[in-house]
Design a protein around this motif. Structure first.
Motif, PDB file in Angstrom:
ATOM      1  N   PHE A  58      14.360 -38.045  40.072  1.00  0.00           N
ATOM      2  CA  PHE A  58      13.807 -37.109  39.108  1.00  0.00           C
ATOM      3  C   PHE A  58      14.387 -37.384  37.734  1.00  0.00           C
ATOM      4  N   GLN A  59      13.735 -36.807  36.717  1.00  0.00           N
ATOM      5  CA  GLN A  59      14.211 -36.968  35.348  1.00  0.00           C
ATOM      6  C   GLN A  59      15.460 -36.109  35.159  1.00  0.00           C
ATOM      7  N   ALA A  60      16.518 -36.746  34.713  1.00  0.00           N
ATOM      8  CA  ALA A  60      17.796 -36.064  34.543  1.00  0.00           C
ATOM      9  C   ALA A  60      17.804 -35.195  33.290  1.00  0.00           C
ATOM     10  N   THR A  61      18.602 -34.155  33.348  1.00  0.00           N
ATOM     11  CA  THR A  61      18.821 -33.248  32.225  1.00  0.00           C
ATOM     12  C   THR A  61      20.335 -33.102  32.041  1.00  0.00           C
ATOM     13  N   MET A  62      20.710 -32.231  31.151  1.00  0.00           N
ATOM     14  CA  MET A  62      22.137 -31.959  30.959  1.00  0.00           C
ATOM     15  C   MET A  62      22.796 -31.482  32.254  1.00  0.00           C
ATOM     16  N   ASN A  63      22.006 -30.901  33.159  1.00  0.00           N
ATOM     17  CA  ASN A  63      22.553 -30.430  34.432  1.00  0.00           C
ATOM     18  C   ASN A  63      23.160 -31.560  35.262  1.00  0.00           C
ATOM     19  N   GLU A  64      22.677 -32.783  35.058  1.00  0.00           N
ATOM     20  CA  GLU A  64      23.159 -33.940  35.820  1.00  0.00           C
ATOM     21  C   GLU A  64      24.122 -34.818  35.009  1.00  0.00           C
ATOM     22  N   LEU A  65      24.595 -34.312  33.881  1.00  0.00           N
ATOM     23  CA  LEU A  65      25.400 -35.123  32.975  1.00  0.00           C
ATOM     24  C   LEU A  65      26.632 -35.725  33.653  1.00  0.00           C
ATOM     25  N   GLU A  66      27.315 -34.982  34.479  1.00  0.00           N
ATOM     26  CA  GLU A  66      28.526 -35.500  35.129  1.00  0.00           C
ATOM     27  C   GLU A  66      28.193 -36.678  36.045  1.00  0.00           C
ATOM     28  N   GLU A  67      27.168 -36.521  36.878  1.00  0.00           N
ATOM     29  CA  GLU A  67      26.770 -37.596  37.784  1.00  0.00           C
ATOM     30  C   GLU A  67      26.266 -38.817  37.010  1.00  0.00           C
ATOM     31  N   LEU A  68      25.474 -38.564  35.965  1.00  0.00           N
ATOM     32  CA  LEU A  68      24.977 -39.652  35.126  1.00  0.00           C
ATOM     33  C   LEU A  68      26.133 -40.427  34.505  1.00  0.00           C
ATOM     34  N   THR A  69      27.119 -39.703  34.027  1.00  0.00           N
ATOM     35  CA  THR A  69      28.255 -40.328  33.355  1.00  0.00           C
ATOM     36  C   THR A  69      28.980 -41.293  34.286  1.00  0.00           C
ATOM     37  N   VAL A  70      29.213 -40.869  35.507  1.00  0.00           N
ATOM     38  CA  VAL A  70      29.905 -41.733  36.475  1.00  0.00           C
ATOM     39  C   VAL A  70      29.114 -43.020  36.680  1.00  0.00           C
ATOM     40  N   LEU A  71      27.815 -42.900  36.925  1.00  0.00           N
ATOM     41  CA  LEU A  71      26.988 -44.083  37.170  1.00  0.00           C
ATOM     42  C   LEU A  71      26.868 -44.957  35.926  1.00  0.00           C
ATOM     43  N   PHE A  72      26.718 -44.337  34.775  1.00  0.00           N
ATOM     44  CA  PHE A  72      26.587 -45.088  33.523  1.00  0.00           C
ATOM     45  C   PHE A  72      27.874 -45.859  33.223  1.00  0.00           C
ATOM     46  N   ASP A  73      29.011 -45.245  33.484  1.00  0.00           N
ATOM     47  CA  ASP A  73      30.285 -45.923  33.283  1.00  0.00           C
ATOM     48  C   ASP A  73      30.421 -47.101  34.256  1.00  0.00           C
ATOM     49  N   GLU A  74      30.018 -46.910  35.506  1.00  0.00           N
ATOM     50  CA  GLU A  74      30.037 -48.006  36.483  1.00  0.00           C
ATOM     51  C   GLU A  74      29.096 -49.131  36.046  1.00  0.00           C
ATOM     52  N   TYR A  75      27.937 -48.784  35.549  1.00  0.00           N
ATOM     53  CA  TYR A  75      26.957 -49.759  35.055  1.00  0.00           C
ATOM     54  C   TYR A  75      27.568 -50.611  33.947  1.00  0.00           C
ATOM     55  N   ARG A  76      28.230 -49.958  33.012  1.00  0.00           N
ATOM     56  CA  ARG A  76      28.845 -50.686  31.896  1.00  0.00           C
ATOM     57  C   ARG A  76      29.968 -51.597  32.402  1.00  0.00           C
ATOM     58  N   GLN A  77      30.730 -51.131  33.386  1.00  0.00           N
ATOM     59  CA  GLN A  77      31.774 -51.970  33.974  1.00  0.00           C
ATOM     60  C   GLN A  77      31.178 -53.193  34.675  1.00  0.00           C
ATOM     61  N   PHE A  78      30.026 -53.014  35.299  1.00  0.00           N
ATOM     62  CA  PHE A  78      29.309 -54.123  35.950  1.00  0.00           C
ATOM     63  C   PHE A  78      29.050 -55.242  34.945  1.00  0.00           C
ATOM     64  N   TYR A  79      28.845 -54.875  33.689  1.00  0.00           N
ATOM     65  CA  TYR A  79      28.597 -55.850  32.632  1.00  0.00           C
ATOM     66  C   TYR A  79      29.870 -56.223  31.864  1.00  0.00           C
ATOM     67  N   GLY A  80      31.024 -55.926  32.454  1.00  0.00           N
ATOM     68  CA  GLY A  80      32.274 -56.399  31.896  1.00  0.00           C
ATOM     69  C   GLY A  80      32.890 -55.520  30.824  1.00  0.00           C
ATOM     70  N   ILE A  81      32.366 -54.323  30.633  1.00  0.00           N
ATOM     71  CA  ILE A  81      32.904 -53.397  29.639  1.00  0.00           C
ATOM     72  C   ILE A  81      33.977 -52.534  30.308  1.00  0.00           C
ATOM     73  N   GLU A  82      35.063 -52.325  29.626  1.00  0.00           N
ATOM     74  CA  GLU A  82      36.144 -51.498  30.160  1.00  0.00           C
ATOM     75  C   GLU A  82      35.671 -50.048  30.333  1.00  0.00           C
ATOM     76  N   SER A  83      36.114 -49.418  31.382  1.00  0.00           N
ATOM     77  CA  SER A  83      35.749 -48.032  31.646  1.00  0.00           C
ATOM     78  C   SER A  83      36.122 -47.132  30.467  1.00  0.00           C
ATOM     79  N   ASP A  84      35.191 -46.273  30.088  1.00  0.00           N
ATOM     80  CA  ASP A  84      35.424 -45.306  29.013  1.00  0.00           C
ATOM     81  C   ASP A  84      34.518 -44.107  29.288  1.00  0.00           C
ATOM     82  N   VAL A  85      34.952 -43.283  30.204  1.00  0.00           N
ATOM     83  CA  VAL A  85      34.146 -42.165  30.687  1.00  0.00           C
ATOM     84  C   VAL A  85      33.779 -41.197  29.562  1.00  0.00           C
ATOM     85  N   SER A  86      34.721 -40.875  28.707  1.00  0.00           N
ATOM     86  CA  SER A  86      34.434 -39.896  27.650  1.00  0.00           C
ATOM     87  C   SER A  86      33.388 -40.421  26.665  1.00  0.00           C
ATOM     88  N   SER A  87      33.460 -41.689  26.310  1.00  0.00           N
ATOM     89  CA  SER A  87      32.450 -42.260  25.402  1.00  0.00           C
ATOM     90  C   SER A  87      31.096 -42.367  26.089  1.00  0.00           C
TER      91      SER A  87
END
Length: 146
Positions: free
Chosen positions: A4-33
Motif C-alpha cells: 500500500f501507499q505509505a504515509t507518515m503512519n509508516e515512517l518508522e518502518e520506511l526509515t529502517v528499510l530506506f536506511d538498509e537500502y542506502r547501506q546496500f549501495y555502500g552509504i554509511e547508516s544514518d537513520v536520522s537523516s
C-alpha cells in the motif's frame, strides 16, 4: 503480503528499510537523516512510496518521483528506489512492488515509468525484462554537484 501507499503512519518502518537500502549501495547508516529525508518527501508530497508488509513486518519499499514528459504532455514517474529485505528476496516481493508501481502509474495516466540500475545487477535486470520493461535509446549523462 499487502502493498500500500505509505504515509507518515509508516515512517518508522520506511526509515529502517530506506536506511538498509542506502547501506546496500555502500552509504554509511544514518537513520536520522534517512528519516528526515522521507518525512519531507511525504509531507511535501514530493514522492509516492509503496511499502510491502507481510505478517506485520515491512519487507520492501518502492519510491517514485513525479516528473513530466514534455513531448507527450503527460505526467511520468521515476522509480528511484526499490528495496526488498535480504530475507524476503526471491519470494516475489520485488515483482509485486513493481506491479503496484505500474498499476499506480496507469491510474495516474502517466506516459511512462523509468528507472536505472547497475549493469551488474543481474537479478534486477532479469526482473525488469520479465515485466516487459525495455532499455530506451537514450544515454544518460550526469553532472554531480557537491
Amino acid at each position: 503480503m499487502e502493498i500500500f501507499q505509505a504515509t507518515m503512519n509508516e515512517l518508522e518502518e520506511l526509515t529502517v528499510l530506506f536506511d538498509e537500502y542506502r547501506q546496500f549501495y555502500g552509504i554509511e547508516s544514518d537513520v536520522s537523516s534517512a528519516k528526515a529525508f522521507l518525512q519531507l518527501r511525504i509531507a511535501l508530497k514530493e514522492s509516492v512510496i509503496f511499502i510491502a508488509v507481510e505478517n506485520g513486518k515491512a519487507i520492501g519499499i518502492a519510491q517514485l518521483y513525479p516528473t513530466f514528459s514534455s513531448i507527450a504532455l503527460q505526467r511520468a514517474y521515476i522509480l528511484n528506489d526499490i528495496y526488498v529485505t535480504e530475507d524476503a528476496r526471491g519470494l516475489g516481493v520485488g515483482r509485486a512492488l513493481m506491479e503496484k508501481v505500474f498499476q499506480y502509474c496507469e491510474q495516474q495516466y502517466a506516459r511512462y515509468v523509468t528507472l536505472q540500475t547497475a549493469t551488474d545487477n543481474v537479478n534486477a535486470r532479469k526482473l525488469y525484462e520479465k515485466l516487459e520493461m525495455t532499455q530506451d535509446q537514450y544515454s544518460n549523462y550526469v553532472k554531480y554537484f557537491g
